[in-house]
Design a protein around this motif. Structure first.
Motif, short mmCIF file in Angstrom:
data_model
loop_
_atom_site.label_atom_id
_atom_site.label_comp_id
_atom_site.label_asym_id
_atom_site.label_seq_id
_atom_site.Cartn_x
_atom_site.Cartn_y
_atom_site.Cartn_z
N VAL A 217 -3.79 5.30 3.13
CA VAL A 217 -2.35 4.44 2.97
C VAL A 217 -2.39 3.72 4.20
CG1 VAL A 217 -0.20 4.44 2.52
CG2 VAL A 217 -1.74 5.93 1.07
N PRO B 289 0.90 -1.35 0.06
CA PRO B 289 -0.10 -0.07 0.05
C PRO B 289 0.90 1.28 -0.27
CG PRO B 289 -0.86 -1.48 1.75
CD PRO B 289 0.61 -2.22 1.12
N TRP C 12 8.67 6.19 4.11
CA TRP C 12 7.37 6.84 3.49
C TRP C 12 7.07 7.87 4.47
CZ3 TRP C 12 2.39 7.18 5.66
CH2 TRP C 12 1.44 7.49 4.71
#
Length: 206
Positions: free
Chosen positions: A82, A72, A135
């Motif tokens: 997300v 994801p 991320w």
């Protein structure tokens, strides 16, 4: 339709990993390379052409799992969406009844071969944490989140999502069900995003 040679090779590799995962869950390191080859339906030569040892197989399984869990993170979208997808992916791989045996298999391995345990952790959960941390750092630079320490935030998020999931898996205790997993994933993502929401410039100067 005939398959290309590369497709055939990939199918054999997947069969080997599936067979090894099942055998490791059942017997830990007592599972032999011969048994893995037999269950996968391949020759010993084919097995050794792809994986020289059980350590390499364990690493490949961990890498495969990490890639699936963190998929994801590659899809884009709002941080909360997300993170919810990531949380559900993680819960499905820890709490689903058909998945818990693999965690117990790792525990069987760890006492006799701590080096394999380290390989599994680094290639699996450790790599997943690195990807989530990277991320989170990207989201912070983009102003969508504010995580001063992405490494710590990544571990905090996965801990909030899993709760006692790993412990239940190791002890073979009933896990939370599918609907509760969805609720947990949604709640964890929402609370994490609120906790690490970016601070407005006006609030910083206040």
């Amino acid at each position: 339709m005939p398959r290309h040679p590369g497709q055939v090779d990939e199918a054999k590799t997947e069969a080997i990993l599936e067979a090894a995962g099942a055998l490791f869950a059942e017997r830990g390191l007592a599972a032999s390379m011969d048994e893995i080859a037999r269950r996968a339906g391949v020759s010993k030569q084919t097995l050794y052409n792809r994986f020289a040892s059980k350590s390499e197989i364990a690493q490949a399984l961990a890498e495969q799992r990490s890639a699936a869990v963190t998929a994801p993170l590659k899809g884009g979208g709002e941080p909360e969406a997300v993170l919810e997808a990531l949380a559900l992916s993680l819960l499905e791989r820890v709490c689903a009844p058909e998945k818990t045996a693999s965690l117990r298999g790792v525990c069987l391995v760890s006492a006799d071969a701590p080096e394999i345990s380290r390989i599994v952790y680094q290639a699996g959960p450790g790599e997943s944490l690195k990807r989530l941390s990277a991320w989170l750092a990207d989201q912070t630079r983009a102003g969508r989140l504010d995580t001063p320490d992405p490494d710590e935030a990544a571990e905090m998020f996965t801990g909030m999502v899993l709760g006692h999931g790993h412990l239940r898996a190791v002890l073979d205790i009933p896990q939370i069900g599918p609907e509760q997993r969805k609720v947990r994933a949604r709640e964890a993502a929402a609370r994490f995003v609120r906790a690490f929401a970016p601070v407005d410039a006006g609030e910083r100067s206040a």
